[in-house]
Design a protein around this motif. Structure first.
Motif, PDB file in Angstrom:
ATOM      1  N   THR A 204       0.953  -1.075   0.229  1.00 34.02           N
ATOM      2  CA  THR A 204       0.011  -0.098  -0.034  1.00 34.02           C
ATOM      3  C   THR A 204       1.026   1.204   0.155  1.00 34.02           C
ATOM      4  O   THR A 204       0.803   2.354   0.884  1.00 34.02           O
ATOM      5  CB  THR A 204      -1.022  -0.104   1.216  1.00 34.02           C
ATOM      6  N   ASN A 205       1.670   1.408  -1.005  1.00 33.39           N
ATOM      7  CA  ASN A 205       2.517   2.450  -1.242  1.00 33.39           C
ATOM      8  C   ASN A 205       2.228   3.013  -2.609  1.00 33.39           C
ATOM      9  O   ASN A 205       1.474   2.659  -3.189  1.00 33.39           O
ATOM     10  CB  ASN A 205       4.049   2.328  -0.883  1.00 33.39           C
ATOM     11  N   GLN A 206       3.212   3.611  -3.351  1.00 31.87           N
ATOM     12  CA  GLN A 206       3.024   4.231  -4.642  1.00 31.87           C
ATOM     13  C   GLN A 206       4.230   3.993  -5.283  1.00 31.87           C
ATOM     14  O   GLN A 206       4.761   4.536  -6.350  1.00 31.87           O
ATOM     15  CB  GLN A 206       2.948   5.529  -4.609  1.00 31.87           C
ATOM     16  N   LEU A 207       4.922   2.801  -5.039  1.00 32.72           N
ATOM     17  CA  LEU A 207       6.080   2.265  -5.775  1.00 32.72           C
ATOM     18  C   LEU A 207       6.011   1.900  -6.957  1.00 32.72           C
ATOM     19  O   LEU A 207       5.210   1.223  -7.570  1.00 32.72           O
ATOM     20  CB  LEU A 207       6.625   1.264  -4.996  1.00 32.72           C
ATOM     21  N   THR A 208       6.832   2.388  -7.939  1.00 31.92           N
ATOM     22  CA  THR A 208       6.860   1.994  -9.409  1.00 31.92           C
ATOM     23  C   THR A 208       7.739   1.196  -9.825  1.00 31.92           C
ATOM     24  O   THR A 208       7.894   0.601 -10.901  1.00 31.92           O
ATOM     25  CB  THR A 208       7.039   3.458 -10.119  1.00 31.92           C
ATOM     26  N   SER A 209       9.065   0.854  -8.969  1.00 35.74           N
ATOM     27  CA  SER A 209       9.981   0.170  -9.161  1.00 35.74           C
ATOM     28  C   SER A 209      10.326  -0.694  -7.829  1.00 35.74           C
ATOM     29  O   SER A 209      10.328  -0.265  -6.701  1.00 35.74           O
ATOM     30  CB  SER A 209      11.326   0.714  -9.944  1.00 35.74           C
ATOM     31  N   LEU A 210      10.893  -1.715  -7.969  1.00 32.07           N
ATOM     32  CA  LEU A 210      11.624  -2.624  -7.009  1.00 32.07           C
ATOM     33  C   LEU A 210      12.863  -1.839  -6.242  1.00 32.07           C
ATOM     34  O   LEU A 210      13.676  -1.198  -6.974  1.00 32.07           O
ATOM     35  CB  LEU A 210      11.953  -3.918  -7.448  1.00 32.07           C
ATOM     36  N   PRO A 211      12.705  -1.978  -4.810  1.00 30.29           N
ATOM     37  CA  PRO A 211      14.163  -1.710  -4.484  1.00 30.29           C
ATOM     38  C   PRO A 211      15.409  -2.822  -5.119  1.00 30.29           C
ATOM     39  O   PRO A 211      14.864  -3.557  -5.158  1.00 30.29           O
ATOM     40  CB  PRO A 211      13.844  -1.978  -2.921  1.00 30.29           C
ATOM     41  N   VAL A 212      16.460  -2.112  -5.056  1.00 30.32           N
ATOM     42  CA  VAL A 212      17.470  -2.863  -5.612  1.00 30.32           C
ATOM     43  C   VAL A 212      18.301  -3.941  -4.532  1.00 30.32           C
ATOM     44  O   VAL A 212      18.479  -3.608  -3.251  1.00 30.32           O
ATOM     45  CB  VAL A 212      18.630  -1.887  -5.961  1.00 30.32           C
TER      46      VAL A 212
END
Length: 683
Positions: A543-551
């Motif tokens: 439930t965030n707005q992440l558009t890419s995975l953490p590395v």
């Protein structure tokens, strides 16, 4: 019809009328029989059907178990010398020698949940080995109306009469000849009064349970003859007060769920042996007046109306009781506004203190060694504005609950003064976190806190802290090195919308942090490099707005990752490959994934390399389908077909472009030839 009229009627006419009446009656009877015949046939069929098959009683050595077999008496073929007979949940109505198949050598007799309303007088006289008798949930109030004793119960040590509808004066018929009785249950009856003679025939009683009656009155001396009584349960009754409590030998007393407004012990220097006192869920306005000389270990006064520690509201009658043996104290759900520090004097054995859900605005423990053994303090859901701990005042404290207090300002280093703290719950407050580089903790420099913002709290160098909950604190910034030298295993930063984490905010947790919770923070990208956290196994970024995975790299130890409800379209293939060797559980539902851009993830799921518990909600967008496709139904072929068709389209478009260009050139050349003028030469 008069006599004259009767004489005028002819005999054959009278006979004809009678026949017509009889015929009509017969017709009606036949019609009624025809209507009722299906019902009669069904009843006959039901009565003639086979009876419910019941298994025989189970016999284990000398114990016979006949529970729930629709029996009205014990089987006639009971083995000789049977010691335990379980006839519970049957249909026994009359308890006689015949009912028990004339056996008398029982050690344990269970008649729970039958319909017993009659007991043969003297039935138990010859049962000299009977120790345990369970008559609970029957109809013994009917038997008690006969005013006949069931005794003697010469050897019975445990008797259960609960759930029998007994009211005041009835229990005596079951107890008056029970000299060996130790354990008695009268729960869930309708007793309103405990009289002086109620237990006069059972002087050996050690444990009495009167839970869930309607007791309003206890006559003076009702328990005085019971010299061996150690446990008394009077919970869930209608008792309004206890004055001059003087049961010196009692060890456990439960008075919870009454209407108690006052509890007052007798003013005596004699030692009380009471260990456990439960006064919860009553209506007390003041702290109970406890025995002055006591060995009390457990005290529960939660869910009352306590506002003061004075007895009866008299300032001169303070509860100056030395609770030197007290280990557990629960005062939660009251109306306390403050707790004086002196209240805890002489509580040197206290281990658990619960004062949650009160109205406490300030809490202070500054005296060194005041509570040396306390391990848990619960101050949650109060109105705390200030919290003060002195050096070495709580050397053993391991868990501190402060959630739901709306704390904004604390002493910067309040938590560094707790040398054994392991678990700190700060959820639902308004705290700000200090930068550890700006505020290194040194007890000798506590006055030099001017370098810090006035409303921040330091969470670095809390050297024993393992579990920290900071959710719902309206945190806007998490500075660098916020937890340096604090060996956290779990960190919850959830529900802090707009949280801005410095890239070095988690520095110092590389070798300790196992659980990281960042859900519902409205995060679009993480600046913090989670790949540096070598021990991290469980991450919640839902439930965030992440558009890419953490590395993450191949050194990652992530086992559980929650990415639900984000804006992920493509999962970076290199990151997924790096995670695959350790990842066991992945939550991916409610993301706008592109079907053909995540074939690596598809392969991982199909190889069962990772468990996706919410797989049914994991969908992706495919250009050939109007609705999202469930990831389980996606195949590589669907993407290959799509790519082939796209290739064909591209080729066709290119061919058309080439043809168009060729045609255009030809047309242009032809036009130029037409416009070229004719040149002639003359000799």
């Amino acid at each position: 019809m008069t006599d004259q009229m009767m004489m005028n009627v002819k005999p054959n006419q009278l006979m004809k009328a009678t026949l017509q009446t009889e015929t009509s009656t017969m017709v009606l009877l036949l019609l009624l029989l025809q209507l009722l015949s299906p019902l009669l046939l069904s009843c006959v069929a039901a009565s003639a059907g086979p009876p419910r098959h019941l298994p025989p009683c189970q016999v284990v050595q000398m114990d016979v178990f006949c529970s729930d077999r629709s029996l009205r008496s014990a089987p006639v073929d009971l083995p000789q010398g049977v010691q335990l007979l379980d006839l519970s949940c049957n249909q026994v109505q009359n308890l006689t020698r015949e009912t028990l198949a004339y056996h008398t050598g029982f050690y344990h007799l269970n008649l729970h949940a039958n319909r017993i309303h009659f007991i043969q007088p003297g039935l138990f006289r010859d049962m000299t080995e009977l120790k345990v008798l369970d008559l609970s949930k029957n109809h013994l109030s009917v038997f008690a109306l006969s005013k006949v004793s069931i005794g003697p119960l010469t050897a019975v040590e445990s008797l259960d009469l609960s759930g029998n509808g007994l009211y005041t004066g009835m229990s005596e018929y079951f107890l008056e000849e029970s000299p060996s009785l130790v354990n008695l249950s009268l729960n869930s009856n309708s007793i309103t009064k405990i009289a002086q003679n109620t237990f006069s025939g059972s002087s050996s009683l050690e444990k009495i349970s009167l839970h869930n009656n309607v007791i309003l009155e206890i006559e003076d001396g009702a328990f005085d003859s019971l010299r061996h009584l150690t446990e008394l349960d009077l919970s869930k009754n209608s008792i309004t007060c206890i004055t001059d409590f003087n049961l010196y030998n009692l060890k456990v007393l439960n008075l919870s769920k009454n209407s108690m407004e006052l509890f007052h012990s007798a003013s005596s220097s004699q030692l009380y042996n009471l260990l456990n006192l439960d006064l919860s869920e009553n209506k007390m306005l003041y702290f109970p007046f406890l025995p002055r000389t006591n060995v009390l270990q457990y005290l529960d006064v939660s869910r009352n109306h306590i506002q003061s520690f004075n007895v009866s509201g008299n300032p001169e009658k303070r509860a100056n009781v030395f609770l030197t043996q007290l280990q557990y104290l629960d005062m939660s759900y009251n109306r306390l506004k403050t707790i004086p520090e002196t209240f805890f004097c002489f509580m040197r054995s206290l281990e658990v203190l619960n004062v949650s859900n009160n109205c406490i605005g300030s809490f202070s423990l500054t005296v060194e060694g005041l509570l040396p053994t306390v391990k848990i303090i619960n101050l949650s859901f109060n109105s705390l504005q200030t919290l003060t701990f002195g050096e070495n005042s709580l050397p053993s404290l391991e868990k501190l609950f402060l959630q739901g207090n709306d704390l904004t300002t604390l002493d910067h280093h309040v938590f560094q003064k707790l040398p054994s703290i392991k678990y700190l719950q700060l959820q639902q407050n308004n705290l700000k976190i200090c930068d550890s580089q700006q505020s290194p903790y040194d007890p000798e420099l506590t006055e030099q806190n001017q370098v810090n913002p006035p409303d921040c709290v330091s969470l670095s160098s809390v050297r024993s802290l393992h579990f920290l909950y900071l959710s719902e604190n309206n945190l806007q910034n998490l500075p660098a090195n916020a937890f340096a030298n604090t060996p956290l295993k779990l960190l919850d930063l959830s529900l802090n919308p707009g949280l801005d984490m410095d890239k070095d905010s988690l520095r110092g947790l590389e070798h300790s942090l196992v659980h990281l919770l960042l859900r519902e923070n409205n995060i679009s990208s993480l600046h913090t490099d989670l790949s540096l956290l070598q021990s991290l196994k469980h991450v919640d970024l839902s439930t965030n707005q992440l558009t890419s995975l953490p590395v993450w790299n191949r050194e990652s130890s992530i086992e559980s990752l929650n990415l639900q409800n984000n804006n992920l379209v493509t999962l970076d293939s290199s990151t997924m490959v790096a995670l695959e060797h350790s990842l066991k559980t992945l939550y991916m539902g409610s993301n706008p994934l592109n079907c053909c851009s995540n074939l690596g993830f598809l392969n991982m799921v199909q190889r069962l390399a990772v468990v996706v518990p919410d797989i049914e909600t994991v969908t992706c967008v495919h250009e050939d389908f109007s609705e999202p496709v469930n990831i389980e139904k996606l195949t590589e072929g669907m993407c290959q077909a799509s790519s082939n068709s796209a290739y064909v389209v591209v080729v066709v478009v290119l061919v058309l472009l080439v043809v168009t260009m060729v045609v255009a050139l030809l047309v242009k050349r032809r036009r130029s030839r037409k416009r070229k003028p004719n040149i002639s030469f003359r000799a």
